[in-house]
Design a protein around this motif. Structure first.
Motif, PDB file in Angstrom:
ATOM      1  N   SER A 119       0.823  -1.197   0.000  1.00 41.45           N
ATOM      2  CA  SER A 119       0.000   0.000   0.000  1.00 41.45           C
ATOM      3  C   SER A 119       0.854   1.241   0.000  1.00 41.45           C
ATOM      4  N   THR A 120       0.270   2.332  -0.401  1.00 40.90           N
ATOM      5  CA  THR A 120       0.986   3.585  -0.478  1.00 40.90           C
ATOM      6  C   THR A 120       1.069   4.213   0.889  1.00 40.90           C
TER       7      THR A 120
ATOM      8  N   THR B 172       0.894  -0.323  -6.274  1.00 44.17           N
ATOM      9  CA  THR B 172       1.087  -0.630  -4.855  1.00 44.17           C
ATOM     10  C   THR B 172       1.780  -1.973  -4.637  1.00 44.17           C
TER      11      THR B 172
END
Length: 603
Positions: free
Chosen positions: A100-101, A452
């Motif tokens: 995930s970012t 991601t």
């Protein structure tokens, strides 16, 4: 001395002896029964289970889950399933399993009401035909345990036949040269010393279909036994297929191959295992080419990603939709396709040692027809600055379309500006990272919510984010913002960028890197983790009934245990009520503009 009862008679003594003998026989029968059951259990778990990996952990998990449900039905709680895991890709919900970012929830963001925990139902082991594939994970002596891929043997009309008609794959260019060398295209000569002496090719940015499929042929854990497969690959050239028919063809023609593919897959026994949820395919184009909303001939693209069966599959595209859960972003191909680890290490060392005389640079053209575009302002600022290098792109001959000119500029720049292109993403972002140039993004959909699986959680480690509104409202100039970053910080960020190179490039499909994982390896492992977690959730009786597909971009940003709530990036992905109008506009205009860019390149 114990006293004997004075009233004991011979008859009584006989009755007592008989009682003792009766009890002895009962004990003996009980012992025999216990011994019989021990033998039966031994035969079941040791003899029958001897040829497979010990699945006791699966049995224990099922038993524990059942016991928990039966014992405490009112207290059953579970951690919310996030769409994507942040460190190692491990997705489980419809849009899960990606790194995930790095966006933390802003302090003023109020969480939405917590979603109810996922529904838990009592599992039944006999209902899980994929248990054999899961057991391979526990076989530590098998280097491919939990990593097997089964590849469908599709009829050639879905892939190879398209290559035979390569001239029809693009109305502005002969794609035949780009399908050579396993999809890498013709070799690039290192005339100006910009490239390495080998491993560089004039790769088309939409050639991932072919590159990925040829890399799969070299995958070390292929299996012909689909029951062992951690995931199932569908080698359909979806991007090449739609590229043939985007201009001047009706919707029936555009949809024909997609409908035929789905029909073919659903008749296969592998499909029935998970209804296609363990299947994945690759399309080297942006998602909007596959999301036609109507059956009007004037509407853009085909409807592959809206087909009910396709919604169960995972489709890897160079740009995914923030509002849908069945596509995942993978990197655009760059010009560099190394054959061995040493090629990568030498290139990385070279990028570290370069002197970079420009603070920032930009390669691109304005978008006068798009009032939301900030490209015009970026170009104007760059022209006025003494520390910015500009390559303007337009129709006709242009250095912007020359791989050596682009890479030379990026190699001489500290920062490379990456505003939205015709859609959210640009190949240029990956070219700049390959050159060791720190990318500057203006929209989170250009990288942070897209890739991601391949980019780190903390985006500030490898990039700079300047919101588009800061440029529109002239809150700060790009030069001012970048000048605030100290030389030491720049050095650290550049090292992070250079370290990302292996995982963002596609190695030569005719060979394999020894220790490094390229973009293909990262994507395949992410899909495997996604399917594996989904299977384990099924065993545990976990569902994700409260998943909100229209907010699917947010699930990639969640930390473990978090729920979807308000986010500071909401304005970037907001849609009007009804949403379809916005989606239709984006899908049609972004895709058409993307084709206009191809026309510029080849004209």
């Amino acid at each position: 001395m114990r006293r004997r009862s004075p009233t004991s008679s011979p008859a009584e003594n006989m009755e007592k002896g008989a009682a003792k003998n009766h009890r002895s026989r009962i004990c003996m029968l009980a012992s025999l029964s216990a011994f019989f059951w021990l033998l039966l259990l031994y035969f079941h778990f040791v003899v029958l289970g001897g040829n497979t990996v010990d699945d006791s952990s699966l049995v224990d998990r099922i038993s524990a889950s059942s016991e928990s449900i039966n014992t405490h039905p009112s207290d059953s709680q579970s951690t919310p399933i996030s769409r994507r895991n942040n460190a190692q890709p491990d997705p489980g919900s419809p849009r899960s399993n990606a790194q995930s970012t790095p966006m933390s929830r802003p302090s003023n963001a109020l969480p939405m009401p917590a979603n109810p925990p996922p529904t838990i139902t009592e599992p039944k082991a006999e209902n899980f035909p994929f248990l054999r594939a899961l057991r391979t994970i526990e076989n530590k002596s098998d280097p491919c345990g939990g990593r097997y891929i089964y590849v469908h043997d599709l009829p050639p009309r879905f892939n190879e036949d398209m290559l035979k008609e390569c001239k029809s794959l693009n109305i502005w260019a002969n794609m035949c040269k780009f399908t050579t060398n396993c999809g890498l295209g013709p070799p690039l000569e290192n005339v100006e010393g910009v490239f390495s002496d080998s491993g560089w090719y004039a790769t088309n940015q939409f050639a991932v279909d072919l590159i990925f499929t040829n890399r799969m042929k070299q995958y070390e854990c292929l299996t012909r036994d689909s029951s062992l497969a951690a995931a199932i690959f569908v080698p359909f050239y979806a991007g090449f297929d739609i590229a043939r028919y985007l201009w001047g063809y009706n919707t029936s023609t555009r949809d024909a191959a997609s409908l035929a593919l789905v029909d073919w897959l659903m008749k296969k026994p592998e499909w029935s295992i998970m209804g296609g949820k363990d299947h994945f395919l690759v399309a080297g184009r942006i998602t909007w080419d596959f999301r036609r909303l109507s059956d009007e001939d004037s509407d853009w693209g085909n409807k592959l990603l809206f087909l009910p069966a396709a919604k169960n599959m995972s489709m890897l595209v160079v740009e995914s939709s923030p509002w849908n859960a069945n596509d995942f972003g993978i990197p655009y191909p760059t010009y560099f396709h190394p054959a061995k680890d040493a090629d990568v290490f030498i290139w990385q060392d070279r990028m570290r040692k370069l002197e970079r005389k420009w603070l920032f640079s930009f390669a691109g053209a304005p978008r006068p027809g798009n009032p939301k575009s900030i490209r015009g302002q970026i170009i104007n600022e760059c022209k006025k600055s003494n520390v910015c290098k500009l390559l303007e792109c337009d129709f006709g001959e242009s250095k912007c379309h020359s791989p050596s000119s682009i890479m030379k500029m990026f190699q001489s720049s500290l920062f490379c500006l990456q505003p939205q292109g015709d859609s959210y993403t640009r190949r240029s972002a990956f070219d700049s990272i390959l050159a060791g140039c720190i990318p500057v993004f203006f929209h989170p959909g250009s990288a942070y919510t897209q890739y991601t699986w391949h980019l780190p959680k903390n985006y500030s480690k490898y990039s700079v984010f300047i919101p588009e509104d800061d440029i529109r409202k002239r809150n700060i100039t790009i030069e001012q913002r970048l000048s605030q970053i100290s030389p030491e910080e720049v050095k650290i960020m550049r090292e992070e960028v250079i370290s990302l190179i292996p995982s963002l490039i596609y190695a030569d499909p005719r060979s394999k890197l020894e220790t490094l994982k390229d973009a293909f390896d990262v994507a395949v492992q992410a899909v495997i983790n996604k399917v594996t977690k989904m299977r384990r959730d099924i065993i545990d009786g976990r569902t994700d009934d409260d998943f909100i597909e229209e907010l699917s971009w947010k699930y990639a940003l969640l930390e473990e245990g978090q729920y979807v709530g308000l986010h500071e990036w909401d304005p970037f992905f907001s849609k009007p009520k009804g949403g379809n109008v916005e989606s239709k506009d984006i899908s049609a205009e972004a895709a058409k503009n993307s084709w206009k860019s191809e026309q510029r390149i080849h004209s």
